[in-house]
Write a protein that holds these residues in place. Structure first.
Motif, PDB file in Angstrom:
ATOM      1  N   ALA A 316      21.113  97.075  65.651  1.00 37.42           N
ATOM      2  CA  ALA A 316      20.190  98.074  66.205  1.00 37.42           C
ATOM      3  C   ALA A 316      18.737  97.779  65.847  1.00 37.42           C
ATOM      4  O   ALA A 316      17.852  97.925  66.692  1.00 37.42           O
ATOM      5  CB  ALA A 316      20.592  99.471  65.731  1.00 37.42           C
ATOM      6  N   VAL A 317      18.494  97.354  64.618  1.00 36.00           N
ATOM      7  CA  VAL A 317      17.086  97.133  64.220  1.00 36.00           C
ATOM      8  C   VAL A 317      16.437  96.025  65.041  1.00 36.00           C
ATOM      9  O   VAL A 317      15.236  96.063  65.283  1.00 36.00           O
ATOM     10  CB  VAL A 317      16.888  96.783  62.715  1.00 36.00           C
ATOM     11  N   ARG A 318      17.248  95.076  65.459  1.00 33.07           N
ATOM     12  CA  ARG A 318      16.653  93.996  66.257  1.00 33.07           C
ATOM     13  C   ARG A 318      16.031  94.539  67.532  1.00 33.07           C
ATOM     14  O   ARG A 318      14.899  94.193  67.884  1.00 33.07           O
ATOM     15  CB  ARG A 318      17.729  92.975  66.637  1.00 33.07           C
ATOM     16  N   THR A 319      16.772  95.386  68.208  1.00 38.11           N
ATOM     17  CA  THR A 319      16.231  95.967  69.440  1.00 38.11           C
ATOM     18  C   THR A 319      15.089  96.916  69.117  1.00 38.11           C
ATOM     19  O   THR A 319      14.034  96.882  69.755  1.00 38.11           O
ATOM     20  CB  THR A 319      17.336  96.719  70.205  1.00 38.11           C
ATOM     21  N   LEU A 320      15.292  97.759  68.104  1.00 34.10           N
ATOM     22  CA  LEU A 320      14.278  98.767  67.805  1.00 34.10           C
ATOM     23  C   LEU A 320      12.946  98.115  67.418  1.00 34.10           C
ATOM     24  O   LEU A 320      11.879  98.561  67.863  1.00 34.10           O
ATOM     25  CB  LEU A 320      14.770  99.692  66.685  1.00 34.10           C
ATOM     26  N   ASP A 321      12.994  97.062  66.602  1.00 31.78           N
ATOM     27  CA  ASP A 321      11.746  96.399  66.201  1.00 31.78           C
ATOM     28  C   ASP A 321      11.006  95.826  67.410  1.00 31.78           C
ATOM     29  O   ASP A 321       9.782  95.909  67.504  1.00 31.78           O
ATOM     30  CB  ASP A 321      12.026  95.288  65.171  1.00 31.78           C
ATOM     31  N   LYS A 322      11.787  95.283  68.316  1.00 31.23           N
ATOM     32  CA  LYS A 322      11.187  94.737  69.535  1.00 31.23           C
ATOM     33  C   LYS A 322      10.496  95.862  70.325  1.00 31.23           C
ATOM     34  O   LYS A 322       9.364  95.719  70.784  1.00 31.23           O
ATOM     35  CB  LYS A 322      12.310  94.106  70.381  1.00 31.23           C
ATOM     36  N   VAL A 323      11.186  96.984  70.441  1.00 32.45           N
ATOM     37  CA  VAL A 323      10.643  98.123  71.191  1.00 32.45           C
ATOM     38  C   VAL A 323       9.347  98.619  70.546  1.00 32.45           C
ATOM     39  O   VAL A 323       8.342  98.865  71.223  1.00 32.45           O
ATOM     40  CB  VAL A 323      11.688  99.265  71.253  1.00 32.45           C
ATOM     41  N   LYS A 324       9.368  98.730  69.227  1.00 32.48           N
ATOM     42  CA  LYS A 324       8.178  99.245  68.542  1.00 32.48           C
ATOM     43  C   LYS A 324       6.972  98.333  68.753  1.00 32.48           C
ATOM     44  O   LYS A 324       5.852  98.803  68.944  1.00 32.48           O
ATOM     45  CB  LYS A 324       8.458  99.356  67.037  1.00 32.48           C
ATOM     46  N   ARG A 325       7.232  97.054  68.696  1.00 34.43           N
ATOM     47  CA  ARG A 325       6.162  96.098  68.918  1.00 34.43           C
ATOM     48  C   ARG A 325       5.621  96.256  70.342  1.00 34.43           C
ATOM     49  O   ARG A 325       4.418  96.336  70.562  1.00 34.43           O
ATOM     50  CB  ARG A 325       6.717  94.682  68.701  1.00 34.43           C
ATOM     51  N   LYS A 326       6.536  96.354  71.295  1.00 30.99           N
ATOM     52  CA  LYS A 326       6.097  96.408  72.697  1.00 30.99           C
ATOM     53  C   LYS A 326       5.288  97.659  73.021  1.00 30.99           C
ATOM     54  O   LYS A 326       4.340  97.604  73.798  1.00 30.99           O
ATOM     55  CB  LYS A 326       7.301  96.306  73.616  1.00 30.99           C
ATOM     56  N   VAL A 327       5.676  98.806  72.424  1.00 28.77           N
ATOM     57  CA  VAL A 327       4.913 100.016  72.772  1.00 28.77           C
ATOM     58  C   VAL A 327       3.589 100.095  72.021  1.00 28.77           C
ATOM     59  O   VAL A 327       2.754 100.940  72.342  1.00 28.77           O
ATOM     60  CB  VAL A 327       5.707 101.330  72.554  1.00 28.77           C
ATOM     61  N   GLY A 328       3.421  99.201  71.014  1.00 27.22           N
ATOM     62  CA  GLY A 328       2.113  99.147  70.362  1.00 27.22           C
ATOM     63  C   GLY A 328       2.032  99.771  68.990  1.00 27.22           C
ATOM     64  O   GLY A 328       0.953 100.092  68.507  1.00 27.22           O
ATOM     65  N   PHE A 329       3.184  99.958  68.326  1.00 29.12           N
ATOM     66  CA  PHE A 329       3.122 100.464  66.952  1.00 29.12           C
ATOM     67  C   PHE A 329       2.619  99.344  66.044  1.00 29.12           C
ATOM     68  O   PHE A 329       3.042  98.198  66.175  1.00 29.12           O
ATOM     69  CB  PHE A 329       4.510 100.938  66.495  1.00 29.12           C
ATOM     70  N   ALA A 330       1.732  99.692  65.125  1.00 29.37           N
ATOM     71  CA  ALA A 330       1.057  98.661  64.331  1.00 29.37           C
ATOM     72  C   ALA A 330       1.924  98.152  63.183  1.00 29.37           C
ATOM     73  O   ALA A 330       2.816  98.859  62.697  1.00 29.37           O
ATOM     74  CB  ALA A 330      -0.235  99.238  63.746  1.00 29.37           C
ATOM     75  N   GLY A 331       1.640  96.924  62.770  1.00 30.94           N
ATOM     76  CA  GLY A 331       2.206  96.378  61.544  1.00 30.94           C
ATOM     77  C   GLY A 331       3.603  95.870  61.688  1.00 30.94           C
ATOM     78  O   GLY A 331       4.253  96.005  62.726  1.00 30.94           O
ATOM     79  N   LYS A 332       4.086  95.261  60.584  1.00 29.06           N
ATOM     80  CA  LYS A 332       5.416  94.650  60.562  1.00 29.06           C
ATOM     81  C   LYS A 332       5.941  94.907  59.176  1.00 29.06           C
ATOM     82  O   LYS A 332       5.320  94.526  58.188  1.00 29.06           O
ATOM     83  CB  LYS A 332       5.251  93.143  60.826  1.00 29.06           C
ATOM     84  N   ILE A 333       7.027  95.640  59.062  1.00 29.47           N
ATOM     85  CA  ILE A 333       7.507  95.967  57.726  1.00 29.47           C
ATOM     86  C   ILE A 333       8.800  95.271  57.381  1.00 29.47           C
ATOM     87  O   ILE A 333       9.320  95.395  56.285  1.00 29.47           O
ATOM     88  CB  ILE A 333       7.671  97.511  57.546  1.00 29.47           C
ATOM     89  N   ARG A 334       9.392  94.544  58.339  1.00 26.45           N
ATOM     90  CA  ARG A 334      10.561  93.728  57.967  1.00 26.45           C
ATOM     91  C   ARG A 334      10.623  92.490  58.843  1.00 26.45           C
ATOM     92  O   ARG A 334       9.971  92.407  59.852  1.00 26.45           O
ATOM     93  CB  ARG A 334      11.870  94.508  58.060  1.00 26.45           C
TER      94      ARG A 334
END
Ligand code: TRP
Length: 334
Positions: A316-334
């Motif tokens: 799940a995190v793989r998809t969710l991280d991709k989604v967060k990046r695409k919508v423009g949430f800042a930073g990378k925590i993992r």
């Protein structure tokens, strides 16, 4: 996600105890799908609280349902079996997808209309947004196929629209899933009103058979099943009661409806109801007994749902991280 096999996802709500209808219509078909791809199955407790639940009962029903899924042949080594609230990514993606789901779309969902009519004093936002949560469940795992009954097809269609919309805005992110409709013969009707679907929320307990009912209870319920004033074991216009019993017997005994009609040619309803009861008792016996065993083994259950949640979360995190990046949430925590 690079996939070397099809991903299959489905969920079931712990909003009541599961019936023969749920079992034949859904759960029984889930184990065989394990041969077709990677299966993920969840106990959808986040969905269940869209209608008010008694906490102690919800907790118990979730665990029982989890054990029943294991008992019906879902292999936790092969598949990912988990409890929805244990994987936080579901709620997180659901929030994001809420912002890509239109008020108008949700307003058109027939289940929302039905449920809000039935729960007029509690038409909460979760009940309204429920399809976006279901979309999150499905899309988190890049699901190809979603085995569902007809009542959930509209939600899978909406999931496809949400996925397509998101992909269109931000480039390919989600696999667009297909509903996998269960074969005919799977729709089991109420034993007291055979024009209605068998439902665990029916106030009349004689209208349904529960997976955990004792053999005696099952026999009694079939004995009092509503039929009609004719006497032949045949399907036909206005013969919903007998037709339903034929369906149940044919699934339980592994025969076609025609074979069932031939077998009971010239025999009465009493005989037939007894045969349906016995076939159902034998069909459910191994599942019930295995569930009872599993429920005694709390350590095993706990180990199993924890491992399931971990495996699910890793995907799940793989998809969710991709989604967060695409919508423009800042930073990378993992
Ligand atoms: N909403 C479904 C039902 O009530 C259960 C469910 C939750 C589900 N999440 C899902 C089904 C994802 C298929 C896919 O029956």
């Amino acid at each position: 996600m690079i996939k070397d096999q099809k991903v299959i996802f489905s969920g079931i709500q712990p909003s009541g105890r599961i019936t023969l209808g749920n079992y034949l219509g859904a759960v029984k078909n889930w184990a065989p799908l394990q041969e077709e791809g990677l299966c993920l199955y969840c106990v959808a407790d986040l969905h269940a609280i869209t209608v008010r639940q008694n906490p102690a009962e919800l907790r118990q029903r979730s665990l029982t349902l989890y054990a029943q899924l294991l008992a019906s042949g879902i292999d936790p080594e092969k598949s990912i079996l988990f409890i929805q609230s244990h994987v936080a990514e579901h709620a997180e993606l659901a929030w994001i997808l809420n912002c890509y789901t239109m008020f108008g779309e949700l307003s058109r969902m027939t289940q929302f209309k039905d449920k809000s009519a039935k729960n007029a004093d509690n038409i909460n936002c979760g009940l309204f947004a429920y399809p976006a949560l279901m979309a999150a469940d499905i899309l988190l795992y890049q699901t190809d196929l979603v085995p569902v009954g007809v009542d959930q097809k509209q939600h899978v269609e909406l999931t496809r629209d949400i996925a397509g919309r998101f992909n269109g805005l931000y480039s390919e992110t989600f696999t667009v899933p297909e509903p996998l409709m269960q074969k005919s013969g799977a729709k089991i009707m109420s034993l007291s009103d055979p024009t209605k679907k068998m439902s665990k929320s029916d106030p009349n307990p004689k209208s349904y058979v529960l997976l955990m009912d004792s053999p005696d209870e099952i026999m009694r319920k079939f004995k009092s099943a509503v039929t009609d004033s004719e006497s032949t074991v045949r399907r036909g216009e206005g013969r919903d009661g007998i037709g339903n019993l034929i369906t149940i017997y044919s699934v339980a005994a592994g025969k076609t409806p025609e074979e069932v009609e031939a077998e009971f040619e010239g025999r009465g309803y009493g005989d037939f109801k007894k045969a349906v009861g016995e076939a159902t008792v034998e069909l459910l016996r191994p599942v019930r007994e295995r569930t009872e065993e599993l429920l005694k083994n709390k350590d095993y259950l706990e180990e199993s749902y924890k491992a399931g949640a971990e495996k699910a979360a890793r995907l799940a995190v793989r998809t969710l991280d991709k989604v967060k990046r695409k919508v423009g949430f800042a930073g990378k925590i993992r």
